[in-house]
Design an enzyme around this catalytic site. Sequence first.
Site, mmCIF file in Angstrom:
data_model
loop_
_atom_site.group_PDB
_atom_site.id
_atom_site.type_symbol
_atom_site.label_atom_id
_atom_site.label_comp_id
_atom_site.label_asym_id
_atom_site.label_seq_id
_atom_site.Cartn_x
_atom_site.Cartn_y
_atom_site.Cartn_z
ATOM 1 N N LYS A 1 -28.543 2.646 17.254
ATOM 2 C CA LYS A 1 -27.788 1.371 17.633
ATOM 3 C C LYS A 1 -26.505 1.374 17.183
ATOM 4 C CE LYS A 1 -29.485 -2.436 19.271
ATOM 5 N NZ LYS A 1 -30.740 -2.556 20.088
ATOM 6 N N GLY B 1 -28.962 -15.592 27.201
ATOM 7 C CA GLY B 1 -28.153 -14.331 27.820
ATOM 8 C C GLY B 1 -29.365 -13.638 28.534
ATOM 9 N N ASN B 2 -28.995 -12.326 28.836
ATOM 10 C CA ASN B 2 -29.271 -11.465 29.901
ATOM 11 C C ASN B 2 -30.944 -11.464 29.916
ATOM 12 O OD1 ASN B 2 -30.853 -8.719 30.180
ATOM 13 N ND2 ASN B 2 -29.269 -8.701 31.659
ATOM 14 N N ALA B 3 -31.735 -11.354 28.469
ATOM 15 C CA ALA B 3 -33.105 -11.236 28.376
ATOM 16 C C ALA B 3 -33.732 -12.671 28.641
ATOM 17 C CB ALA B 3 -33.451 -11.030 27.149
ATOM 18 N N GLY B 4 -33.043 -13.648 27.967
ATOM 19 C CA GLY B 4 -33.624 -15.014 27.948
ATOM 20 C C GLY B 4 -33.699 -15.641 29.580
ATOM 21 N N GLY C 1 -33.008 -18.585 24.030
ATOM 22 C CA GLY C 1 -31.799 -17.789 24.159
ATOM 23 C C GLY C 1 -31.493 -17.631 25.664
HETATM 24 N N1 GLU Z 1 -30.532 -2.981 23.768
HETATM 25 C C1 GLU Z 1 -31.731 -2.705 24.471
HETATM 26 C C2 GLU Z 1 -32.907 -2.834 23.293
HETATM 27 O O1 GLU Z 1 -32.772 -3.182 22.304
HETATM 28 C C3 GLU Z 1 -31.825 -1.578 25.321
HETATM 29 C C4 GLU Z 1 -31.456 -0.226 24.682
HETATM 30 C C5 GLU Z 1 -31.260 0.675 25.836
HETATM 31 O O2 GLU Z 1 -31.415 0.271 27.214
HETATM 32 O O3 GLU Z 1 -31.029 1.939 25.307
HETATM 33 O O4 GLU Z 1 -34.157 -2.324 23.638
#
Ligand code: GLU
Length: 411
Positions: free
Chosen positions: A103, A217-220, A215
């Site tokens: 990360k 954003g993209n996910a929510g 949320g």
């Molecule tokens: N940031 C996303 C996660 O936490 C996607 C990570 C990725 O696609 O490598 O799973």
Amino acid sequence: MTNEIREALAQFDRACEVYDFECEELEMLKYSQRIIEIAFPVRMDDGSFRVFRGYRVQHNDVRGPYKGGLRFHPEVNLDEVKALAFWMTIKCAVADIPYGGAKGGIKVDTKKVSKNELERITRSYTRHIAEFIGPEKDIPAPDMYTNPQVMAWVMDEYSHIVGRNTPAAVTGKPLTIGGSLGRDTATAQGGFYILEMLFKELKIKPAGLTFAVQGFGNAGMNMAKILAANNLKVVAVSDSSSGIHDPRGLDIEKLIVHKEKSGKLSGFAGAKTITNEQLLELPVKVLIPAALEAVITDANVNKIKADIIMELANGPVVMSACQKLHKRGVMVVPDVLANSGGVIVSYFEWVQNLRHFYWDMAKVQDHLKVQLSKAFKDVWQTAKKYDVNLRTGAYIVALGKITKALNVRGT
Ligand code: GLU
């Protein structure tokens, strides 16, 4: 040690209590294999210089190259990034994709810098970590407050450094430079598939059930959109500043237009403004935290009324709260399964880049479904077998695969 990493390690320990993995090397997972911490100056639009802090944590690569998002947030810190990298190792193993976990983060408030400044920050960060990333080493992707444009800058900068166009160095790119169809909605779409499988398993009919999403954003936002498109009733959503609630159900498409125009969710016709805390405590069937870590803790766990909590964010329910919920019969679908659709389609994107052969949407969705069905089944059956919650079930599945890889590779 901050809460996030303590959390991650407690989850790990819990799985080891339930299952004897017979693998001394597994202790490796308590540590990150490599931690990159950088500071770099960036010229701002007014000519001044500002120093930014950035991180890339490479947790473990025993099952494949490191993989994980890049987060831009004013509160990003090393312990948080370490925990998020750890969760990526587990997530990729649960999903059975050939990656380890990593990360990255930059301490920046994207709302307070210009687009040009953000580009320079991203490019400088990429230059500083370039020797440690790459298609066979570590592949960044979007996370909180990063998007396809940011990934395009990373890809471009990296390609200049290595002297060749290298789309597979990063996933979540725009389609025109090697992004995958379906990657932008993959986290939410994956979450939706998991919900469908869960409802089937629990013999619940989804029509008429109520959903709240924290949320936007993209996910929510995409989750709310997908639920609404499937005629399910989203009664509340929130973003970082506030939430809105309408027990009759929100028109999500209209709400998105409202937010684009006004910049906020509040003020949407017919809906009551609520706080983020209130959203979590609403009497809904399914609660979907899709923003920050540690929003359901011992402080509010007794006020949670949902029957099912779907962790679309990473780490939203702390372990002690999760155990209390489990005792009360509330089902928590853990992040490492619930939001794995994002990294799964990242994997498809990487495969497409390496092969220079691109898939249509149907193929992406089919493969995502197959991958997630297997992961869900493994986690569900393991949780049943050992009489544990789904998170511990997921960890047993993941650690089993990681142990196999460690044992067969040796040290
Ligand atoms: N940031 C996303 C996660 O936490 C996607 C990570 C990725 O696609 O490598 O799973």
